[in-house]
Design a protein around this motif. Structure first.
Motif, mmCIF file in Angstrom:
data_model
loop_
_atom_site.group_PDB
_atom_site.id
_atom_site.type_symbol
_atom_site.label_atom_id
_atom_site.label_comp_id
_atom_site.label_asym_id
_atom_site.label_seq_id
_atom_site.Cartn_x
_atom_site.Cartn_y
_atom_site.Cartn_z
ATOM 1 N N UNK A 137 31.350 -18.025 23.299
ATOM 2 C CA UNK A 137 31.114 -18.529 21.680
ATOM 3 C C UNK A 137 30.131 -17.085 21.481
ATOM 4 N N UNK A 138 29.044 -16.803 22.744
ATOM 5 C CA UNK A 138 27.882 -16.323 22.056
ATOM 6 C C UNK A 138 28.179 -14.862 23.588
ATOM 7 N N UNK A 139 29.096 -14.512 24.130
ATOM 8 C CA UNK A 139 29.038 -13.836 24.558
ATOM 9 C C UNK A 139 29.178 -12.071 24.020
ATOM 10 N N UNK A 140 29.784 -11.785 23.556
ATOM 11 C CA UNK A 140 30.721 -10.754 22.419
ATOM 12 C C UNK A 140 31.591 -10.159 23.690
ATOM 13 N N UNK B 22 21.733 -15.408 28.651
ATOM 14 C CA UNK B 22 21.725 -14.855 28.205
ATOM 15 C C UNK B 22 23.292 -14.085 27.580
ATOM 16 N N UNK B 23 24.138 -14.440 27.268
ATOM 17 C CA UNK B 23 25.322 -14.683 26.842
ATOM 18 C C UNK B 23 25.861 -13.428 26.911
ATOM 19 N N UNK B 24 25.030 -12.400 26.321
ATOM 20 C CA UNK B 24 25.585 -11.005 26.122
ATOM 21 C C UNK B 24 24.806 -10.311 27.562
ATOM 22 N N UNK B 25 24.313 -10.538 28.120
ATOM 23 C CA UNK B 25 24.055 -9.862 29.157
ATOM 24 C C UNK B 25 24.947 -9.904 30.074
ATOM 25 N N UNK C 266 29.983 -20.897 26.976
ATOM 26 C CA UNK C 266 28.525 -20.046 26.735
ATOM 27 C C UNK C 266 29.507 -18.412 26.530
#
Lengths: 81, 536
Positions: B273-276, B245-248, B270
């Motif tokens: 691109x997706x982790x903010x 889970x990139x944000x986590x 990743x």
């Protein structure tokens, strides 16, 4: 229409590896059992987006929303509303 | 001076026993606790007669107990063999059987899977690493111990009979072109030379907090664990449940105050691109290391922008040699740079490139990269022919009676003494940092009764290195296998990262004028016009 049954089938066909014989359903935990890893998650997100037309924002890609197929269905309902 | 890996732990435990050594989720083991627990595990193994010349498998999702196990096995005098916990059970069983492990640290559900498949007969002892005690699987021929039993073991501590530095410390299995994974033997000396270099090169101190993102069967984890232990620092294991889970994961790096991060580029891509990533400053993160595959420069520039306090380094080296070259990444990366160099040799390592005619390649010339030095493996487990093929007399220094490792990587020597990575000699590709022999996937596909011919193509990809596509010629067109059928079939035999993303059916395969399968022609069907090369 719910995408749940199709997703269960997709996971069974593509992500269970040699556990494919053990049936899963919408309430089967997918993270702790290792079914969802980085690759599996990406495949599931793509599947849901293509199936429902709902874009899943990065902030929604968190463990709570992907524990089970049921929790993914709830997430999509919330995103739709 | 330590000459065995576990001695790093004991030195640090003597100096600062109460410092944190290993963290995983909400658990932290101090150096004293890590030393004690690994002593207990060592004691149990010793009581069962497992020590020198034995191998012990690790087959469970990673946790603090992975580190306890590696050190306990080492203290018993044995070598450990980490097996991908997400691998199909038949592949795991093959590895455990291939190197005849005498003991296995695993969890009860993994043991049940192995028992159903057939526990390799060499396994005499099983230790369950479950967080909580669970009922013991019936019908297992080996003697099974729960982790909680370790506390009552009478014998404790390192075995009196210890290996020498030239003995195996661990075996890492990588994809094999003939259809089965192959075991690379790494000695204590191989690992210590690399760890000593890494601790110095990146000035790791006791105050550091190193991430462990790579799986334990992947050689990147050797750096995370042993460099931390050598310097009395803390290694913080990224939980398997959080890693996807990139944000986590972005939050985890910030919250855990990681100071040294090491991963494959695709993990950082990743995040980008997706982790903010913009949400955090990563002020603690001073060093970012990456290895395993080329890092597309356009993504790297962006990652560096979000991690403004960090120095970035590109590390290169196959499992057989540990890291053998490295380079710092300039900040900012100059506009004209499109590919990162793999840099120059690490301390106590020599690299050179050899032209097709066997002579040393000069500046601007292409050649195959060779590695020489104490980090180089003594060979593959029980594959003497394979070992002789890769570990060869030096083609340029014939005066010495020694072998050097032939990497199969094609490089170009630049005027500043660095090397540019150009590609492979064979059909090995990288995806998500993993080495994949396309032949191993093709061998698996040929076992399917409805498959007459199978070719696997690797299509270059900016995010994960390569995407795998299979081209299948069915035995009977009226009874061709479905994509789901082939995917499930491969999933039962190969790790997930080796299962092709797509299966395309064809009536036959194109051939070159010499009669070989024309992989380039097949690749063109998959490749976008802007992509120039394909590994086939």
């Amino acid at each position: 229409m719910s995408f749940g049954p199709a997703l269960v089938r997709y996971i069974s066909d593509n992500l269970l590896g040699d556990r494919a014989a053990a049936p899963i359903d919408a309430t089967t935990p997918l993270i702790d059992s290792g079914v969802i890893d980085s690759m599996g998650l990406l495949q599931i997100v793509t599947f849901i987006e293509e199936r429902t037309g709902v874009r899943i924002p990065d902030d929604a890609v968190i463990p709570d929303n992907f524990q089970t197929v049921e929790s993914m269905e709830r997430m999509v309902e919330q995103l739709r509303s | 001076m330590p000459y065995l890996l576990w001695q790093y732990l004991e030195e640090s435990a003597r100096q600062h026993p109460e410092r944190p050594a290993v963290a995983w989720r909400d658990r932290t083991l101090t150096y004293r606790e890590l030393s004690d627990e690994s002593d207990q595990l060592s004691g149990l193994l010793r009581e069962r007669g497992i020590g020198l010349d034995s191998r012990v498998g690790l087959f469970f999702p990673k946790s603090h107990r992975s580190v306890v196990s590696m050190l306990g096995i080492g203290k018993a005098g044995a070598a450990y063999v980490p097996v991908d916990p997400s691998a199909p059970v038949r592949r795991a069983a093959f590895i455990l059987d291939d190197c005849a492990v005498r003991a296995l640290v695993t969890t009860s559900d993994k043991l049940a899977q192995l028992a159903e498949h057939g526990l390799p007969p060499s396994i005499e002892v099983v230790i369950l690493a479950d967080e909580r005690d669970t009922p013991i699987v019936p019908g297992v021929s080996a003697r099974v111990h729960r982790w909680s039993e370790l506390a009552s073991i009478a014998t404790r501590g390192p075995a009196p009979q210890q290996p020498i530095e030239l003995d195996p410390a661990y075996l890492l299995y990588t994809s094999g072109s003939t259809g089965n994974p192959k075991g690379v033997i790494l000695t204590h000396r191989n690992a210590l030379t690399f760890v000593d270099w890494g601790a110095d090169a990146f000035a790791v101190q006791a105050e550091d907090r190193l991430s462990n993102h790579a799986p334990m069967h992947f050689d990147l984890s050797v750096f995370d664990i042993y460099v931390a232990l050598k310097r009395g620092a803390c290694v913080d294991i990224v939980p398997d449940q959080l890693a996807p889970f990139p944000v986590e994961l972005a939050r985890w790096i910030e919250d855990r105050r990681i100071t040294v991060w090491y991963s494959v580029p695709s993990a950082l891509i990743r995040l980008l691109l997706h982790g903010r990533m913009e949400r955090f400053a990563y002020a603690s993160l001073r060093t970012v290391l990456f290895a395993g595959e080329p890092f597309p420069v356009k993504h790297l520039r962006e990652v560096m922008r979000f991690m403004p306090h960090s120095e970035f380094f590109n590390l290169y080296g196959p499992t057989e040699t540990n890291v053998c070259t490295f380079t710092g990444v300039p900040r900012p990366i100059p506009e004209h740079v499109t590919d990162l160099s793999i840099g120059k040799a690490c301390a106590n390592t020599e690299v050179f490139s050899v032209r097709d005619d066997g002579s040393l390649a000069g500046v601007g010339e292409e050649g195959e990269l060779y590695v020489r030095g104490p980090t180089v493996t003594p060979g593959y487990w029980r594959l003497p022919e394979k070992s002789r093929d890769r570990l060869v007399p030096s083609p340029v220094r014939r005066a010495f009676d020694e072998t050097v490792y032939r990497t199969g990587d094609i490089v170009r020597l630049e005027a500043d003494g660095t090397y540019a990575f150009l590609g492979r000699r064979d059909h090995m590709v990288k995806s998500r940092g993993y080495r994949i022999e396309l032949g191993e996937i093709e061998t698996a596909l040929y076992q399917h009764e409805k498959v007459r011919e199978a070719v696997v193509i690797a299509v270059p990809d900016d995010e994960i290195g390569s995407r795998l596509k299979a081209v299948i010629v069915p035995r009977d067109e009226s009874d061709a296998p479905t994509e789901a059928e082939l995917s499930t079939f491969c999933g039962g035999r190969l790790p997930r990262y080796m299962v092709p993303e797509a299966f395309v059916l064809r009536a036959d395969l194109p051939h070159t004028s010499t009669g070989k399968t024309d992989r380039m022609a097949l690749a063109r069907d998959f490749i976008a016009p802007s992509e120039e090369t394909v590994a086939t």
